[in-house]
Write a protein that holds these residues in place. Sequence first.
Motif, short mmCIF file in Angstrom:
data_model
loop_
_atom_site.label_atom_id
_atom_site.label_comp_id
_atom_site.label_asym_id
_atom_site.label_seq_id
_atom_site.Cartn_x
_atom_site.Cartn_y
_atom_site.Cartn_z
N GLY A 644 0.81 -1.21 0.00
CA GLY A 644 0.00 0.00 0.00
C GLY A 644 0.85 1.26 0.00
N LEU A 647 2.04 2.15 -3.43
CA LEU A 647 1.01 2.83 -4.24
C LEU A 647 0.78 4.25 -3.74
CD1 LEU A 647 -0.36 1.53 -6.65
CD2 LEU A 647 0.28 -0.26 -5.08
N PHE A 648 0.80 4.44 -2.44
CA PHE A 648 0.63 5.78 -1.87
C PHE A 648 1.79 6.68 -2.34
CE2 PHE A 648 0.31 9.05 1.41
CZ PHE A 648 -1.03 9.05 1.75
N MET A 675 -5.21 9.65 -8.41
CA MET A 675 -4.61 8.54 -7.68
C MET A 675 -4.09 7.52 -8.68
SD MET A 675 -5.19 9.03 -4.48
CE MET A 675 -5.67 10.69 -4.07
N THR A 676 -3.09 6.79 -8.29
CA THR A 676 -2.65 5.66 -9.09
C THR A 676 -3.79 4.64 -9.12
OG1 THR A 676 -0.38 6.03 -8.44
CG2 THR A 676 -0.90 3.85 -9.31
N ARG A 677 -4.03 4.10 -10.29
CA ARG A 677 -5.13 3.14 -10.46
C ARG A 677 -4.58 1.76 -10.86
NH1 ARG A 677 -10.32 5.69 -11.25
NH2 ARG A 677 -10.15 7.94 -10.98
N MET A 678 -5.50 0.82 -10.95
CA MET A 678 -5.12 -0.56 -11.26
C MET A 678 -4.20 -0.66 -12.48
SD MET A 678 -5.39 -3.80 -10.57
CE MET A 678 -6.85 -4.37 -9.69
N LYS A 679 -4.53 0.10 -13.54
CA LYS A 679 -3.76 -0.06 -14.79
C LYS A 679 -2.30 0.37 -14.62
CE LYS A 679 -5.52 4.35 -16.61
NZ LYS A 679 -4.44 5.21 -16.13
N ALA A 681 -0.70 -0.02 -11.60
CA ALA A 681 -0.14 -0.70 -10.43
C ALA A 681 0.96 -1.67 -10.86
CB ALA A 681 -1.24 -1.44 -9.69
N PRO A 682 2.15 -1.53 -10.30
CA PRO A 682 3.27 -2.41 -10.69
C PRO A 682 3.23 -3.73 -9.93
CG PRO A 682 4.02 -0.86 -9.04
CD PRO A 682 2.55 -0.56 -9.27
N THR A 683 4.16 -4.58 -10.25
CA THR A 683 4.39 -5.77 -9.44
C THR A 683 5.16 -5.31 -8.20
OG1 THR A 683 4.58 -7.05 -11.44
CG2 THR A 683 5.47 -8.05 -9.46
N ILE A 684 4.73 -5.76 -7.05
CA ILE A 684 5.40 -5.35 -5.81
C ILE A 684 5.83 -6.60 -5.04
CG2 ILE A 684 5.20 -4.04 -3.66
CD1 ILE A 684 2.79 -2.55 -5.03
N SER B 127 -9.97 -0.19 -13.39
CA SER B 127 -9.32 1.11 -13.24
C SER B 127 -10.29 2.24 -12.92
CB SER B 127 -8.47 1.44 -14.47
OG SER B 127 -7.30 0.65 -14.44
N CYS B 133 -5.73 2.86 -0.17
CA CYS B 133 -4.80 2.03 0.61
C CYS B 133 -3.83 1.29 -0.30
CB CYS B 133 -5.54 1.00 1.46
SG CYS B 133 -6.65 1.70 2.70
#
Lengths: 733, 154
Positions: A644, A647-648, A675-679, A681-684, B127, B133
């Motif tokens: 989290g 992403l924050f 905000m950063t969205r699903m598309k 979102a990197p591998t973490i 998306s 969070c």
Amino acid sequence: MSSKNTVSRRNFVKIFGLASSGLILGCNFSGKTPKIVRIDDGISFAPNLFVQLKKDGKLILISSRSEMGQGVKTSLASAIADEMEADWNFVSVQHATGNAAFGNQNTDGSRSVRTILTPMRKMGAMAKMMLISAAAKKWNVAEKECVAENHYIINTKTKEKIFFGDLVEEAKKVSIPSDKNIQLKDKKDFKYIGKNLKSVDLHDFTHGTAIYGIDARLPNMKFAAIARCPSPFGTVTSFDKTEALKITGVIDVVALDRVKRAFGMLGGVAVIATNTWAAFQGKNNLEITWNLGDNGNYDSKKYKQLITDRVHKKGKIVPGGKGNINKAFKNADKTVEATYYVPHLVHAPMEVPNALAWVHDGKCEVWTSTQTPQRAREEAANYLGIDKENVTINVTLLGGGFGRKAKPDYVVEAVALSKKMNAPVQVVWSREDEMQHAYYHTVSAQYIKGSLDDKGKVTGWLHRTAFPSITSTFKPLSDYGAGFEFAQGFNNHPFQIPNIHLENAKAEAYVRIGWLRSVAHIYHSFGINSFVDELAAKANKDPLLFNLELIGNNRIRQGRSKYPLNTKRLKNVLNIAVKMADWGKKLPDGHGIGLTVHYSFYSYVASVVEVSVINDKVKVHNIYTAIDCGLVLNKDNVINQMEGAALFGMSLTFYGEITAKNGAIVQSNFHDYQMTRMKDAPTIEVTVVDSDEPATGVGEPGVPPIAPAICNAIFNATGKRIRELPLKNIGLV
Amino acid sequence: MKYTLSINGKNHTVDAPEEMPLLWAIRDLAGLTGTKYGCGIAQCGACSVLIDGRLVKSCSFSVSDAINKEIFTIEGSSETLEFLRQTWNDGNVPQCGYCQSGQLIAATKLLDAVEKPTDKDIDDAMSGNICRCGTYTRIRKAIHKAVALKNNAI
């Protein structure tokens, strides 16, 4: 036992807001050694943690800290359950109401686990001892012949067993063991601590039955929306409510005066209605003339120039310097200079600020999402001019907090309106309200100059920082930073540099400044860790080796707290993160990799980020994070917090920017504060270091490394330095 | 105006102006608070519901347009949603949990529409839902696992 020290069971139950029939244990924090006391046997100090075992075996734990997604309810409960040898399936967790009896309830600073883990474990261990005593008595055997296992006490000789719930009556008669007799479990015997436990609220989260503040309901309640002055502390000159009253469902429109306290309400014009939407509509229909007041000229573009100019001149000296910086620069082989800028940010928790208050018969009851129930209680009592004992703050789940819900101005609004309307009133902020009337993360400019010798070692470090201080919210006209803000990365970095000089330049506040997840570490980590990368490049060294050299030898730096900085642990997380990322591997065209290691809130975190920059678009592909937070309470929760935090950190790096024009905040909702969205979102990947060191927090430490690591990766990919955020402003999004 | 809304197969009569967003009719009038307010402008997806199987941001959809239609919220149950609940649980997905009602509804729609969604399908479908969070990587994994469960069940 003296009667004056006795808190009756009935009163105790009242404090904790529970109806009960079972063994209840509290835990007192007033002394150095937390002592567990049984509630119905007389206590000289009110306890602040609380276990309730019911006859059906149900184990209820009160969490004195607020759950806002950081997993504290589950983590703290698991520690008790582990020491108690309880079966997790019997555990449920409830929030405490706001009451000083619980000790400090402020849920911020990543400190819940750090400060109350051991007391919680002791509470569990003691409960177990008492249950063993009770069983031994029942069987008429020695206590040492009994062990606790998965919600049962077992007679090791006869193999008989008794269910925890069946021991409640007997256990109530057992005397409290003394603190020195409490034995905590060995790490190897942990059943829940250090393992992966799921959130205790999962079922509610996935069925829509989790109750947040905004979901609180009372019979005959009203809903309110408030129009506040576009610039902070401005006032209402006049207003016309005619059009507002035409909205179906609008009941009344009333003016609210500002309460001049740090967490007092801003004031404005309130619309009270039968439902939230009518209140929102009514508010939109108000005609208000505002007096913008002293902050009506705030222009963040001009302000950026102002504080940037100031960090290029001499400022006030900040403690933490050493050696002779002028000499270091004079004798340098090379010097590097850079200026950094991070704008205001806003919390934007998914659940907006809200509170439901009911003031009646000299009492006040509130249901709200708050990180600080005691502060809320104090503000409500102050506003009403009644004793705190007559105010109850019921803490619901928080739909995110990030520091916003540590400021209960919205509670005061609900209390004021409930009193005016003589009915339960729920104040709901719109998203626009949330973004435009916040306690903002500060805006900052930093100037850093460093010197290198002919071997590429850093010999000098001059750092100037300027930011409106959080102190200004409490003490107007506080134009310089405070010690606690410098201590967040600025004057306690872990680098071995012989000559350091630190200065702070003036910065006036034109908005309410507050703390946001990771606080001053956000901008100080960005400046410092971006600059270290610049120095590495100038020295022509690999950033990994350069960072390790700069941190220097293994040493322990004692601070004022009992958590000294251990450079070995810092280097260790960096070494782990680069290994995860396969640092030095050949990257595809257009890709770059960057790293940052940062110590904050007593935890050690390193992140390595891989990006690509193609057609001036930055994409984050992978984030590798290693954290050492001492003893791990709930491993999966630590991983979740690091994910989290990544992403924050990405959101603030790519999009985070609050600006002001003519005193008013320009951004208003998620379309212009993105905000950063699903598309995206990197591998973490996260590694949690196995450690026996004291447990430290995980809610905030994951954020500070992200922005500089991303920007260092962009440099690695493009050769372009990023010295100000967010990336959207420099054509990289 | 009095409207009868069919929510999760149950009728609710609400008295609302026709332009009231469905979100507030569901929350404040029908009393189902699982559907959340996040932005009011169809940017965050916290208020997602299904209307006759179509994914809708209920904060920007009038109550009067929802009559004679079947509204499905997080309080409801469907075969797909139950698979998702299970994998959300297995993966310990939520942090604060507030956005997860909307995330689960959006994921339900995705799985009902696409038999085996790719990462790109998930990006496209999810998306519209913000998680402050930052639980996206877990949501992605939970969706893939729910697909596997669902396909094994058939």
